[in-house]
Design a protein around this motif. Sequence first.
Motif, PDB file in Angstrom:
ATOM      1  N   THR A   1      11.172   4.087   9.719  1.00  0.00           N
ATOM      2  CA  THR A   1      11.372   5.164  10.694  1.00  0.00           C
ATOM      3  C   THR A   1      12.854   5.461  10.833  1.00  0.00           C
ATOM      4  O   THR A   1      13.655   4.554  11.088  1.00  0.00           O
TER       5      THR A   1
ATOM      6  N   ASN B   1      19.348  11.912  10.742  1.00  0.00           N
ATOM      7  CA  ASN B   1      18.493  12.459  11.791  1.00  0.00           C
ATOM      8  C   ASN B   1      19.392  12.846  12.962  1.00  0.00           C
ATOM      9  O   ASN B   1      19.771  12.013  13.786  1.00  0.00           O
TER      10      ASN B   1
ATOM     11  N   PRO C   1      12.025  10.830  16.207  1.00  0.00           N
ATOM     12  CA  PRO C   1      12.051   9.926  15.054  1.00  0.00           C
ATOM     13  C   PRO C   1      11.396  10.589  13.847  1.00  0.00           C
ATOM     14  O   PRO C   1      10.575  11.497  13.986  1.00  0.00           O
ATOM     15  N   TYR C   2      11.760  10.107  12.668  1.00  0.00           N
ATOM     16  CA  TYR C   2      11.297  10.730  11.429  1.00  0.00           C
ATOM     17  C   TYR C   2      10.789   9.635  10.497  1.00  0.00           C
ATOM     18  O   TYR C   2      11.503   8.668  10.207  1.00  0.00           O
ATOM     19  N   GLU C   3       9.559   9.784  10.023  1.00  0.00           N
ATOM     20  CA  GLU C   3       8.955   8.781   9.152  1.00  0.00           C
ATOM     21  C   GLU C   3       9.264   9.098   7.683  1.00  0.00           C
ATOM     22  O   GLU C   3       9.086  10.230   7.238  1.00  0.00           O
TER      23      GLU C   3
ATOM     24  N   LYS D   1      15.360   6.870  13.084  1.00  0.00           N
ATOM     25  CA  LYS D   1      15.516   7.221  14.493  1.00  0.00           C
ATOM     26  C   LYS D   1      16.668   8.215  14.676  1.00  0.00           C
ATOM     27  O   LYS D   1      17.522   8.347  13.795  1.00  0.00           O
TER      28      LYS D   1
END
Length: 204
Positions: A145, A96, A101-103, A147
Amino acid sequence: MIAIRLRSSCGAALVGVLALATSGCGLSAELDREANPERKPTPSETRAAPPPVSATPSPSVSVQPVSGCPSSGLRFDVGPIDGAMGLRAMTLSMTNCGEQPYELNGYPSVSVLDEAGTPIPGVRTAEGTDEVPVAPPGSAPEPFTLKPGETARAGLLWRMAAEDGTYLRVAPDKKRDFVNVRPEEPLDIGPENILGTTPWAPAS
C-alpha cells in the motif's frame, strides 16, 4: 534503485591514446618551428558553443505539470540515465501526493514516444528484465500500500540504440490512466528495442 557496475577497458584505451600522441610529437614540433621560427604565440581557435537543448515540450504533447500534485493524486518522476557497456537504466518514481492510500501489485505501464508524441516503432515494453541482454535479474512483484506522502520506485532498462525517445507515457499499471513525462535526457532506445521493467517497490 538500480545499480549497474561499470566494467571498462579505460587503461588499455588510455595507453593507446598516449602511444598515438607521443609517436607524432617530434614531427609536430618540427613543423611548428618551420611555420613559426620566432615562436610567436598563435591565436587560439574559437568554436561556437552548441545550442542548448530545449526542455520545452512540443505544443502537441500534453505533459505532467512541472510542480504540484496532479488531479490523480499521483506524481511521476524519472531519474538520470545510468549507462555501462551499452546497457541503460533509469529509475521511475511514483509519489502518492493525494489523500487516499493506493494499492500496488505489479509493473508500471510504460511506452516511449518521439518528439511529436508518437510511440517509437518497434519499441516493446516487457514486464521483467529477462529479454534485455546482460540486464540484472529482477525480483517478483509483491503487493503493498502506497500511503499519502510515500513513494514507490521501479526500474527501466534497455540496450543502447540509435533513435532517441523524448517522452515516457507512464501509468501505475495497464488498467490506469496514463500521463506523459519528459526525462532530462533522451532515451537512445529505438527504432527496434525492448524496454524492460522491474516491479513497483516501496522507496527505501
